[in-house]
Design an enzyme around this catalytic site. Structure first.
Site, PDB file in Angstrom:
ATOM      1  N   SER A 258      40.019  39.470  37.777  1.00  0.00           N
ATOM      2  CA  SER A 258      40.881  40.644  37.599  1.00  0.00           C
ATOM      3  C   SER A 258      42.236  40.272  37.026  1.00  0.00           C
ATOM      4  O   SER A 258      43.185  41.051  37.132  1.00  0.00           O
ATOM      5  CB  SER A 258      41.084  41.377  38.925  1.00  0.00           C
ATOM      6  OG  SER A 258      39.867  41.817  39.431  1.00  0.00           O
TER       7      SER A 258
ATOM      8  N   THR B 107      43.678  40.760  41.682  1.00  0.00           N
ATOM      9  CA  THR B 107      45.072  40.896  41.249  1.00  0.00           C
ATOM     10  C   THR B 107      45.968  39.932  42.011  1.00  0.00           C
ATOM     11  O   THR B 107      45.908  39.855  43.231  1.00  0.00           O
ATOM     12  CB  THR B 107      45.587  42.321  41.507  1.00  0.00           C
ATOM     13  OG1 THR B 107      44.909  43.177  40.618  1.00  0.00           O
ATOM     14  CG2 THR B 107      47.091  42.431  41.260  1.00  0.00           C
TER      15      THR B 107
ATOM     16  N   THR C  92      47.534  41.610  36.496  1.00  0.00           N
ATOM     17  CA  THR C  92      46.165  42.072  36.696  1.00  0.00           C
ATOM     18  C   THR C  92      45.549  42.520  35.385  1.00  0.00           C
ATOM     19  O   THR C  92      46.266  42.893  34.448  1.00  0.00           O
ATOM     20  CB  THR C  92      46.142  43.262  37.684  1.00  0.00           C
ATOM     21  OG1 THR C  92      44.795  43.559  38.036  1.00  0.00           O
ATOM     22  CG2 THR C  92      46.767  44.508  37.083  1.00  0.00           C
TER      23      THR C  92
ATOM     24  N   ARG D 250      43.935  53.561  31.128  1.00  0.00           N
ATOM     25  CA  ARG D 250      44.359  53.662  32.524  1.00  0.00           C
ATOM     26  C   ARG D 250      45.339  52.530  32.868  1.00  0.00           C
ATOM     27  O   ARG D 250      45.096  51.372  32.558  1.00  0.00           O
ATOM     28  CB  ARG D 250      43.126  53.578  33.427  1.00  0.00           C
ATOM     29  CG  ARG D 250      43.446  53.642  34.930  1.00  0.00           C
ATOM     30  CD  ARG D 250      43.501  52.261  35.547  1.00  0.00           C
ATOM     31  NE  ARG D 250      43.605  52.298  37.005  1.00  0.00           N
ATOM     32  CZ  ARG D 250      43.877  51.243  37.753  1.00  0.00           C
ATOM     33  NH1 ARG D 250      44.053  50.070  37.190  1.00  0.00           N
ATOM     34  NH2 ARG D 250      43.968  51.339  39.042  1.00  0.00           N
ATOM     35  N   VAL D 251      46.445  52.881  33.466  1.00  0.00           N
ATOM     36  CA  VAL D 251      47.395  51.875  33.948  1.00  0.00           C
ATOM     37  C   VAL D 251      47.455  52.015  35.460  1.00  0.00           C
ATOM     38  O   VAL D 251      47.561  53.130  35.978  1.00  0.00           O
ATOM     39  CB  VAL D 251      48.791  52.082  33.323  1.00  0.00           C
ATOM     40  CG1 VAL D 251      49.822  51.173  33.986  1.00  0.00           C
ATOM     41  CG2 VAL D 251      48.737  51.824  31.820  1.00  0.00           C
ATOM     42  N   GLY D 252      47.369  50.903  36.139  1.00  0.00           N
ATOM     43  CA  GLY D 252      47.380  50.938  37.607  1.00  0.00           C
ATOM     44  C   GLY D 252      48.777  50.789  38.168  1.00  0.00           C
ATOM     45  O   GLY D 252      49.797  51.025  37.502  1.00  0.00           O
ATOM     46  N   ASP D 253      48.836  50.371  39.408  1.00  0.00           N
ATOM     47  CA  ASP D 253      50.110  50.212  40.110  1.00  0.00           C
ATOM     48  C   ASP D 253      50.855  48.945  39.709  1.00  0.00           C
ATOM     49  O   ASP D 253      52.081  48.869  39.827  1.00  0.00           O
ATOM     50  CB  ASP D 253      49.851  50.154  41.619  1.00  0.00           C
ATOM     51  CG  ASP D 253      48.917  48.998  41.995  1.00  0.00           C
ATOM     52  OD1 ASP D 253      47.930  48.749  41.259  1.00  0.00           O
ATOM     53  OD2 ASP D 253      49.188  48.328  43.012  1.00  0.00           O
TER      54      ASP D 253
ATOM     55  N   THR E 167      47.882  45.014  46.276  1.00  0.00           N
ATOM     56  CA  THR E 167      46.664  44.677  45.551  1.00  0.00           C
ATOM     57  C   THR E 167      45.544  45.561  46.071  1.00  0.00           C
ATOM     58  O   THR E 167      45.538  45.937  47.237  1.00  0.00           O
ATOM     59  CB  THR E 167      46.299  43.185  45.707  1.00  0.00           C
ATOM     60  OG1 THR E 167      45.040  42.949  45.060  1.00  0.00           O
ATOM     61  CG2 THR E 167      46.203  42.758  47.145  1.00  0.00           C
ATOM     62  N   GLY E 168      44.626  45.903  45.183  1.00  0.00           N
ATOM     63  CA  GLY E 168      43.551  46.796  45.565  1.00  0.00           C
ATOM     64  C   GLY E 168      43.543  48.023  44.671  1.00  0.00           C
ATOM     65  O   GLY E 168      43.890  47.933  43.486  1.00  0.00           O
ATOM     66  N   HIS E 169      43.158  49.145  45.240  1.00  0.00           N
ATOM     67  CA  HIS E 169      42.983  50.359  44.437  1.00  0.00           C
ATOM     68  C   HIS E 169      44.344  50.934  44.062  1.00  0.00           C
ATOM     69  O   HIS E 169      45.002  51.608  44.854  1.00  0.00           O
ATOM     70  CB  HIS E 169      42.155  51.367  45.221  1.00  0.00           C
ATOM     71  CG  HIS E 169      41.451  52.303  44.334  1.00  0.00           C
ATOM     72  ND1 HIS E 169      40.200  52.047  43.783  1.00  0.00           N
ATOM     73  CD2 HIS E 169      41.850  53.485  43.828  1.00  0.00           C
ATOM     74  CE1 HIS E 169      39.861  53.040  43.001  1.00  0.00           C
ATOM     75  NE2 HIS E 169      40.839  53.923  43.010  1.00  0.00           N
ATOM     76  N   GLY E 170      44.744  50.674  42.817  1.00  0.00           N
ATOM     77  CA  GLY E 170      46.121  50.926  42.403  1.00  0.00           C
ATOM     78  C   GLY E 170      46.579  52.356  42.535  1.00  0.00           C
ATOM     79  O   GLY E 170      47.767  52.616  42.796  1.00  0.00           O
TER      80      GLY E 170
END
Ligand code: SD4
Length: 285
Positions: free
Chosen positions: A48, A149, A167, A177-180, A200-203
């Site tokens: 990741s 991440t 990440t 898509r952009v995460g956290d 870390t995880g589901h952003g």
């Protein structure tokens, strides 16, 4: 004087800390977290982050990264393609520009303009795994095989704090898509008067509640490090009602070098280094 400490997420945090620690001792927390994160970016087995990271649904590897230091200086890149060390591009955004976040083609143009070399990040092995997942339409939860991440947080002997995060995002994400991770306050937050925190995880869970900033604000309000992480995880559980396969983990340190973490699901671990001694910490959920 604070007790120097370096923490990095997941099992590959161990190698990251081994690489970052000498920089914490001889240079600064900021140099240490950048070096720690670069190590994970360069490792093709870390799926990741950086080289070997999973692509999006179009088969494109896009990277998100951020750095932040003691005094609210920060830099980030989102949806960066073709450059391995997203964390260093993020740092250069911080050092060389008045901006905080560069995205997409503009981020790649910037990296090229400062002399960074573009390279192919998608490995044959990652592509094979990716095709397997997409073929069976498997949406892998962030905790099982989609969880690499890296967040590194450091406090150096001068008591200066810094954090960095990198990440390639969740597997099977939509293109764009952009995460956290590159978002200050969501994937990372540092206030030198209080502490440093990262997610870390589901952003999307971290984005929705500005999770890292919330941890720091709860520490500012008097909670100890682990209690602050736990209270934000509880807030997410209660208010966002995440599905049973959604993992989010929060990791933090305070200005005295104490550390703590909390997670929605079991399985989260982080590397902790103090006085040059490396250990892994498993976090209960
Ligand atoms: C994201 N938070 O893009 C990242 C993914 C991650 O461990 O942390 N995986 O949502």
């Amino acid at each position: 004087m604070s007790e120097p400490v370096l923490v990095s997420t997941w099992h590959h945090g161990r190698g990251a800390n081994e690489a970052g620690w000498p920089h914490l001792v001889s240079r600064s927390a900021l140099d240490a977290v950048e070096e720690a994160v670069r190590t994970a970016e360069a490792d093709p087995e870390v799926r990741s982050v950086g080289r070997g990271g999973y692509p999006d649904r179009l088969g494109r590897v896009t990277l998100d990264a951020v750095v932040m230091d003691h005094d609210y200086r920060c830099g980030a890149v989102a949806a960066l393609e073709g450059f391995l060390h997203a964390v260093s591009v993020a740092r250069e955004v911080m050092e060389r520009t008045d901006h905080v976040l560069l995205a997409g083609a503009g981020a790649a143009d910037f990296a090229r303009s400062i002399g960074m070399q573009p390279e192919r990040l998608l490995t044959a092995e990652t592509m094979r795994l990716f095709e397997e997942k997409v073929r069976v339409r498997e949406t892998a939860p962030a905790n099982i095989e989609n969880h690499d991440t890296i967040v590194s947080l450091g406090c150096d002997a001068q008591g200066r704090l810094a954090g960095a995060c990198s990440t390639s995002g969740l597997m099977n994400r939509l293109h764009g898509r952009v995460g956290d991770s590159p978002i200050v306050g969501a994937g990372l937050y540092v206030d030198g008067e209080v502490g440093a925190a990262g997610a870390t995880g589901h952003g999307e869970l971290a984005l929705r509640v500005a999770a890292s900033a919330l941890v720091i604000e709860r520490m500012r309000g008097g909670l100890a490090v682990a209690a602050a992480c736990e209270s934000v995880i509880e807030h997410i559980r209660r208010r966002l009602r995440p599905g049973p396969d959604r993992q989010l983990a929060l990791l933090a340190i305070d200005r005295d070098g104490r550390c703590g973490a909390a997670a929605l699901l079991p399985g989260f671990s982080y590397a902790l280094t103090r006085a040059g001694v490396h250990e892994m910490v498993e976090v209960d959920a």
